[in-house]
Enzyme design. Structure first.
Site, PDB file in Angstrom:
ATOM      1  N   ASP A   1       0.716  -0.773   0.020  1.00 46.01           N
ATOM      2  CA  ASP A   1       0.117   0.047   0.124  1.00 46.01           C
ATOM      3  C   ASP A   1       0.794   1.284  -0.224  1.00 46.01           C
ATOM      4  O   ASP A   1       2.326   1.423   0.207  1.00 46.01           O
ATOM      5  CB  ASP A   1      -0.474  -0.458   1.154  1.00 46.01           C
ATOM      6  CG  ASP A   1      -1.208   0.873   2.037  1.00 46.01           C
ATOM      7  OD1 ASP A   1      -2.325   1.897   0.944  1.00 46.01           O
ATOM      8  OD2 ASP A   1      -1.717   1.764   2.627  1.00 46.01           O
TER       9      ASP A   1
ATOM     10  N   ASP B   1      -0.146   5.371   0.709  1.00 46.83           N
ATOM     11  CA  ASP B   1      -0.333   6.473   2.016  1.00 46.83           C
ATOM     12  C   ASP B   1      -0.519   5.413   3.212  1.00 46.83           C
ATOM     13  O   ASP B   1      -1.095   4.678   3.465  1.00 46.83           O
ATOM     14  CB  ASP B   1      -1.041   6.974   1.614  1.00 46.83           C
ATOM     15  CG  ASP B   1      -1.135   7.789   0.488  1.00 46.83           C
ATOM     16  OD1 ASP B   1      -0.715   9.256   0.145  1.00 46.83           O
ATOM     17  OD2 ASP B   1      -2.046   7.594  -0.841  1.00 46.83           O
TER      18      ASP B   1
ATOM     19  N   GLU C   1       0.041  11.109   4.801  1.00 45.56           N
ATOM     20  CA  GLU C   1      -1.539  11.331   4.550  1.00 45.56           C
ATOM     21  C   GLU C   1      -1.930  13.358   5.519  1.00 45.56           C
ATOM     22  O   GLU C   1      -2.713  14.109   5.162  1.00 45.56           O
ATOM     23  CB  GLU C   1      -3.200  11.029   5.539  1.00 45.56           C
ATOM     24  CG  GLU C   1      -2.450   9.603   5.618  1.00 45.56           C
ATOM     25  CD  GLU C   1      -3.652   9.786   3.962  1.00 45.56           C
ATOM     26  OE1 GLU C   1      -4.487  11.008   3.014  1.00 45.56           O
ATOM     27  OE2 GLU C   1      -4.454   8.491   3.554  1.00 45.56           O
TER      28      GLU C   1
ATOM     29  N   GLY D   1      -9.591   7.447  -1.398  1.00 47.45           N
ATOM     30  CA  GLY D   1      -9.282   7.763  -2.695  1.00 47.45           C
ATOM     31  C   GLY D   1     -10.298   9.360  -2.781  1.00 47.45           C
ATOM     32  O   GLY D   1     -11.096   9.608  -2.256  1.00 47.45           O
ATOM     33  N   GLY D   2      -9.420  10.635  -2.975  1.00 49.80           N
ATOM     34  CA  GLY D   2      -9.717  11.404  -2.651  1.00 49.80           C
ATOM     35  C   GLY D   2     -10.812  12.364  -3.478  1.00 49.80           C
ATOM     36  O   GLY D   2     -11.769  13.280  -2.755  1.00 49.80           O
TER      37      GLY D   2
ATOM     38  N   ARG E   1     -14.179  10.802  -1.508  1.00 53.54           N
ATOM     39  CA  ARG E   1     -13.814  11.450  -0.498  1.00 53.54           C
ATOM     40  C   ARG E   1     -14.326  12.988   0.370  1.00 53.54           C
ATOM     41  O   ARG E   1     -15.344  13.318   0.803  1.00 53.54           O
ATOM     42  CB  ARG E   1     -12.209  11.633   0.952  1.00 53.54           C
ATOM     43  CG  ARG E   1     -12.205  12.737   2.035  1.00 53.54           C
ATOM     44  CD  ARG E   1     -10.834  11.739   2.211  1.00 53.54           C
ATOM     45  NE  ARG E   1     -10.505  10.503   2.361  1.00 53.54           N
ATOM     46  CZ  ARG E   1      -8.542  10.164   1.838  1.00 53.54           C
ATOM     47  NH1 ARG E   1      -7.999  11.051   1.353  1.00 53.54           N
ATOM     48  NH2 ARG E   1      -8.706   8.731   1.165  1.00 53.54           N
TER      49      ARG E   1
ATOM     50  N   LYS F   1      -5.980  19.719  -6.311  1.00 52.33           N
ATOM     51  CA  LYS F   1      -5.135  18.983  -4.705  1.00 52.33           C
ATOM     52  C   LYS F   1      -3.694  18.334  -4.694  1.00 52.33           C
ATOM     53  O   LYS F   1      -3.183  17.825  -4.807  1.00 52.33           O
ATOM     54  CB  LYS F   1      -5.919  18.551  -4.036  1.00 52.33           C
ATOM     55  CG  LYS F   1      -5.757  17.530  -2.981  1.00 52.33           C
ATOM     56  CD  LYS F   1      -5.514  16.113  -3.649  1.00 52.33           C
ATOM     57  CE  LYS F   1      -5.004  15.265  -1.997  1.00 52.33           C
ATOM     58  NZ  LYS F   1      -4.384  13.883  -2.882  1.00 52.33           N
TER      59      LYS F   1
ATOM     60  N   THR G   1      -2.553   1.218  -4.782  1.00 51.59           N
ATOM     61  CA  THR G   1      -3.176   1.838  -3.549  1.00 51.59           C
ATOM     62  C   THR G   1      -4.459   2.725  -4.474  1.00 51.59           C
ATOM     63  O   THR G   1      -4.474   2.595  -5.453  1.00 51.59           O
ATOM     64  CB  THR G   1      -1.891   3.200  -4.184  1.00 51.59           C
ATOM     65  OG1 THR G   1      -2.388   4.079  -3.321  1.00 51.59           O
ATOM     66  CG2 THR G   1      -1.426   3.004  -5.126  1.00 51.59           C
TER      67      THR G   1
ATOM     68  N   THR H   1      -4.381   5.719  -4.498  1.00 55.88           N
ATOM     69  CA  THR H   1      -4.434   6.712  -4.510  1.00 55.88           C
ATOM     70  C   THR H   1      -4.083   6.902  -6.337  1.00 55.88           C
ATOM     71  O   THR H   1      -4.275   5.797  -6.850  1.00 55.88           O
ATOM     72  CB  THR H   1      -3.606   7.649  -4.111  1.00 55.88           C
ATOM     73  OG1 THR H   1      -3.426   8.952  -4.380  1.00 55.88           O
ATOM     74  CG2 THR H   1      -2.118   6.891  -4.332  1.00 55.88           C
ATOM     75  N   SER H   2      -3.518   7.735  -7.129  1.00 52.40           N
ATOM     76  CA  SER H   2      -3.683   8.511  -8.619  1.00 52.40           C
ATOM     77  C   SER H   2      -1.922   7.258  -8.834  1.00 52.40           C
ATOM     78  O   SER H   2      -0.577   7.533  -7.667  1.00 52.40           O
ATOM     79  CB  SER H   2      -3.726   9.162  -8.815  1.00 52.40           C
ATOM     80  OG  SER H   2      -2.735   9.896  -8.583  1.00 52.40           O
TER      81      SER H   2
END
Ligand code: XBP
Ligand code: MG
Length: 232
Positions: free
Chosen positions: A12, A14, A21, A54-55, A58, A85, A122, A124-125
């Site tokens: 993973d 983050d 974070e 996931g932003g 979120r 962001k 992950t 995230t991107s």
């Protein structure tokens, strides 16, 4: 501490590779300011919001639950807010404000030396994964990874198993021959739902999560004395 001999390590990002974070939280807050929004995610609220991976998810969840009267107005802006962001987060990482968690660098190099397969899983991107490696281990190390599975690759991020199932497919290995490293309950649920034994290294934001079902739980790889089996 049992000595583990998997064929692949799956990391993973983050909270597991690094305590990123706080930088994500700062990047969200900076973006809200850029857009003239008086939203501010303090640490307590962010801890709650992290239950949604996931932003973009979120942000949508926050708007729906905390800004319901203006939800229609903002929901179309989520993509744009999140793009800003991501740019800010990349800038914060490039300023060198991050370190890998204890034992991560050594374990990745040891895995490479021993010929183990490596994967990233992950929510995230991909761009954020690249930025983290540029700021820490370097892109040459990321190039050694056999599978890099990011939020952009699947419909459903963690706690759904999709990202881990994709990694297994790309690694061409059964789950029991892999070992996942996670820091969160939703990450553990995702890995376990794919049948992958999971080591938890507890992160700041997820310290109160439920880690039932983890193979091992430790503060970090060094404190927990994590060891890979050395081949004969
Ligand atoms: C953690 C996440 C991410 C980050 C923010 O991913 O859920 O959403 O908090 O990144 P993981 P984005 O622990 O699976 O690495 O804003 O790019 O989603
Ligand atoms: Mg995590």
């Amino acid at each position: 501490m049992p000595i583990i001999a998997p064929a692949a390590l799956i990391f993973d990002v983050d909270g597991t590779l690094a305590e990123t974070e706080e930088l994500h939280r700062k990047a969200f807050n900076f973006t809200f300011g850029e857009f003239g929004l008086n939203w501010r995610w303090d640490k307590a609220l962010y801890g709650e919001l992290l239950k949604v991976a996931g932003g973009q998810n979120r942000l949508r969840h926050y708007i729906k639950t905390c800004q319901p009267e203006r939800a229609d107005e903002f929901v179309d802006q989520v993509k744009e807010l999140h793009q800003h962001k991501t740019i800010t987060y990349g800038r914060l990482l490039a300023k060198g404000h991050i370190e890998l968690r204890p034992g991560i660098e050594k374990l990745i190099h040891q895995a490479i030396e021993q010929g183990l397969k490596l994967a990233i899983v992950t929510s995230t991107s991909r761009i954020n994964v690249d930025k983290l490696f540029e700021a820490t281990l370097g892109m040459a190390v990321l190039d050694k990874f056999d599978a890099i599975c990011c939020g952009d690759d699947v419909e459903a991020v963690k706690p759904a198993p999709d990202l881990y199932l994709l990694a297994l497919k790309r690694l061409n290995l059964p789950p029991q021959e892999c070992l996942a490293f996670e820091d969160s309950e939703i990450g553990l649920q995702a890995a376990r739902a794919a049948g992958i034994p999971t080591v938890i290294t507890i992160s700041t934001y997820c310290k109160d999560d439920d880690f039932t079902g983890a193979s091992q739980i430790m503060d970090d790889l060094i404190a927990g004395g994590f060891q890979l089996q050395v081949p004969d």
